[in-house]
Design an enzyme around this catalytic site. Sequence first.
Site, PDB file in Angstrom:
ATOM      1  N   ASP A   1      -4.399  14.289 -30.289  1.00  0.00           N
ATOM      2  CA  ASP A   1      -3.704  14.737 -31.497  1.00  0.00           C
ATOM      3  C   ASP A   1      -3.401  13.566 -32.438  1.00  0.00           C
ATOM      4  O   ASP A   1      -2.416  13.582 -33.167  1.00  0.00           O
ATOM      5  CB  ASP A   1      -2.412  15.513 -31.188  1.00  0.00           C
ATOM      6  CG  ASP A   1      -2.210  16.673 -32.163  1.00  0.00           C
ATOM      7  OD1 ASP A   1      -2.948  16.755 -33.145  1.00  0.00           O
ATOM      8  OD2 ASP A   1      -1.306  17.497 -31.923  1.00  0.00           O
TER       9      ASP A   1
ATOM     10  N   HIS B   1      -7.811  13.979 -35.634  1.00  0.00           N
ATOM     11  CA  HIS B   1      -7.872  14.458 -37.014  1.00  0.00           C
ATOM     12  C   HIS B   1      -8.180  13.383 -38.033  1.00  0.00           C
ATOM     13  O   HIS B   1      -7.869  12.215 -37.834  1.00  0.00           O
ATOM     14  CB  HIS B   1      -6.539  15.113 -37.380  1.00  0.00           C
ATOM     15  CG  HIS B   1      -6.132  16.220 -36.455  1.00  0.00           C
ATOM     16  ND1 HIS B   1      -6.925  17.320 -36.221  1.00  0.00           N
ATOM     17  CD2 HIS B   1      -5.030  16.394 -35.690  1.00  0.00           C
ATOM     18  CE1 HIS B   1      -6.310  18.121 -35.362  1.00  0.00           C
ATOM     19  NE2 HIS B   1      -5.164  17.580 -35.022  1.00  0.00           N
TER      20      HIS B   1
ATOM     21  N   GLU C   1      -9.011  16.441 -29.935  1.00  0.00           N
ATOM     22  CA  GLU C   1      -8.188  16.844 -31.086  1.00  0.00           C
ATOM     23  C   GLU C   1      -7.810  15.586 -31.845  1.00  0.00           C
ATOM     24  O   GLU C   1      -6.755  14.986 -31.621  1.00  0.00           O
ATOM     25  CB  GLU C   1      -6.957  17.645 -30.642  1.00  0.00           C
ATOM     26  CG  GLU C   1      -6.346  18.396 -31.828  1.00  0.00           C
ATOM     27  CD  GLU C   1      -5.120  19.214 -31.475  1.00  0.00           C
ATOM     28  OE1 GLU C   1      -5.153  19.958 -30.484  1.00  0.00           O
ATOM     29  OE2 GLU C   1      -4.131  19.087 -32.212  1.00  0.00           O
TER      30      GLU C   1
ATOM     31  N   HIS D   1      -6.618  25.679 -33.870  1.00  0.00           N
ATOM     32  CA  HIS D   1      -5.537  24.694 -34.062  1.00  0.00           C
ATOM     33  C   HIS D   1      -4.415  25.362 -34.850  1.00  0.00           C
ATOM     34  O   HIS D   1      -4.664  26.214 -35.692  1.00  0.00           O
ATOM     35  CB  HIS D   1      -6.091  23.487 -34.828  1.00  0.00           C
ATOM     36  CG  HIS D   1      -5.123  22.360 -34.973  1.00  0.00           C
ATOM     37  ND1 HIS D   1      -4.155  22.325 -35.971  1.00  0.00           N
ATOM     38  CD2 HIS D   1      -4.960  21.239 -34.249  1.00  0.00           C
ATOM     39  CE1 HIS D   1      -3.453  21.208 -35.835  1.00  0.00           C
ATOM     40  NE2 HIS D   1      -3.916  20.534 -34.803  1.00  0.00           N
TER      41      HIS D   1
HETATM   42  C1  GRE Z   1      -0.835  18.277 -35.422  1.00  0.00           C
HETATM   43  O1  GRE Z   1      -2.033  18.436 -35.571  1.00  0.00           O
HETATM   44  O2  GRE Z   1      -0.277  18.329 -34.314  1.00  0.00           O
HETATM   45  C2  GRE Z   1       0.043  18.025 -36.596  1.00  0.00           C
HETATM   46  C3  GRE Z   1      -0.436  18.245 -37.885  1.00  0.00           C
HETATM   47  C4  GRE Z   1       0.381  18.006 -38.962  1.00  0.00           C
HETATM   48  C5  GRE Z   1       1.660  17.554 -38.768  1.00  0.00           C
HETATM   49  C6  GRE Z   1       2.147  17.331 -37.501  1.00  0.00           C
HETATM   50  C7  GRE Z   1       1.339  17.557 -36.413  1.00  0.00           C
HETATM   51  O3  GRE Z   1      -1.700  18.690 -38.051  1.00  0.00           O
HETATM   52  O4  GRE Z   1       1.823  17.349 -35.176  1.00  0.00           O
HETATM   53 ZN    ZN Z   2      -3.558  18.604 -34.033  1.00  0.00          ZN
END
Ligand code: GRE
Ligand code: ZN
Length: 319
Positions: free
Chosen positions: A282, A9, A7, A160
């Site tokens: 994350d 991003h 995960e 997600h």
């Molecule tokens: C996450 O993917 O956990 C996330 C976001 C956007 C803001 C905070 C966050 O995608 O934790």
């Molecule tokens: Zn995330």
Amino acid sequence: MRTIGLEEHFVTPELEGYGASAAAIIQPDKWREASRRLLDITDERLTEMDAAGLDVQVLSLNAPGIQAEQDAGTAVTRAKAVNDLLAGVVENHPDRFAGFAALPLQDPKAAASELERAVSELGMRGALVNAHTQGRYLDDPELRVVWERAEGLDVPLYLHPANGVDAPHVIQGHPELIGPMWSWGTDTASHFMRLVFGGVFDDFPNAKLLLGHMGEGLPFVMWRMDSRWEYHNHHGVELARGNPSEYLRHNLYITTSGVCSAPPLLCSLLALGPERILFGTDYPFEDMATATEFLRSAPISEADRAKIAHGNAERLLRL
Ligand code: GRE
Ligand code: ZN
């Protein structure tokens, strides 16, 4: 130990605007820092990966991504463009990055075709979907075509979180509860239950779903689900596998993303078994090194640690 995060991003300048709903729930200085890191796909990120001992990131567009687009045609064009871009990043760093595709679910048939193109032609390992698409959930009959394709290609869909259509009634008036701190988890666990009771895994018994955040709490409530399902009024709904927990055992994989805490990891290990848990950080919303350090020091066997760090990902994603 080889370590693969699921995960992880990123965003592109063109798609940054879709993040506005997430930006509103994060402290402004934290969001600015996260945004900078999201846009940096290969520079500081690789340095941090080296420092943290994270060998591979399976990249995905940040929430809510393409799901936030209201126009179906634009969603299709932009999903293709970002998948092409992601494929280019992976091609330049094949030993460091892999990718989950973005899907234009606004147009179910186009989404199924894009999944096929992304996997077969671009080498994506599956797709990541951010919650609902304009109020439509993944058990929607029109989206069966996407599940059919995912099952046929034998790739997982990663569900997600993102902001819901509305706040659930019980937290209305409490905007501080909307977001990853609370509502995203309960919403995403509920979305999984919709898939189970909406018959997705009965129609596609080999479909594979990934949930982050240590399974969004589901491993903890498995026993009670079965015990109360036996007791409940079923309202005419029956499950081919009988007990709801069977779908957690057969169709669900979870990642450790955003949870650096031993009790939920041990619960998940006991509830689901070591083959079903995969590592994730994350990034950039959590610190990469904190996550890898948690994995290295968690009170689990070395065999389980290796499965979570890389073995399960290598098998599930053919990495
Ligand atoms: C996450 O993917 O956990 C996330 C976001 C956007 C803001 C905070 C966050 O995608 O934790
Ligand atoms: Zn995330």
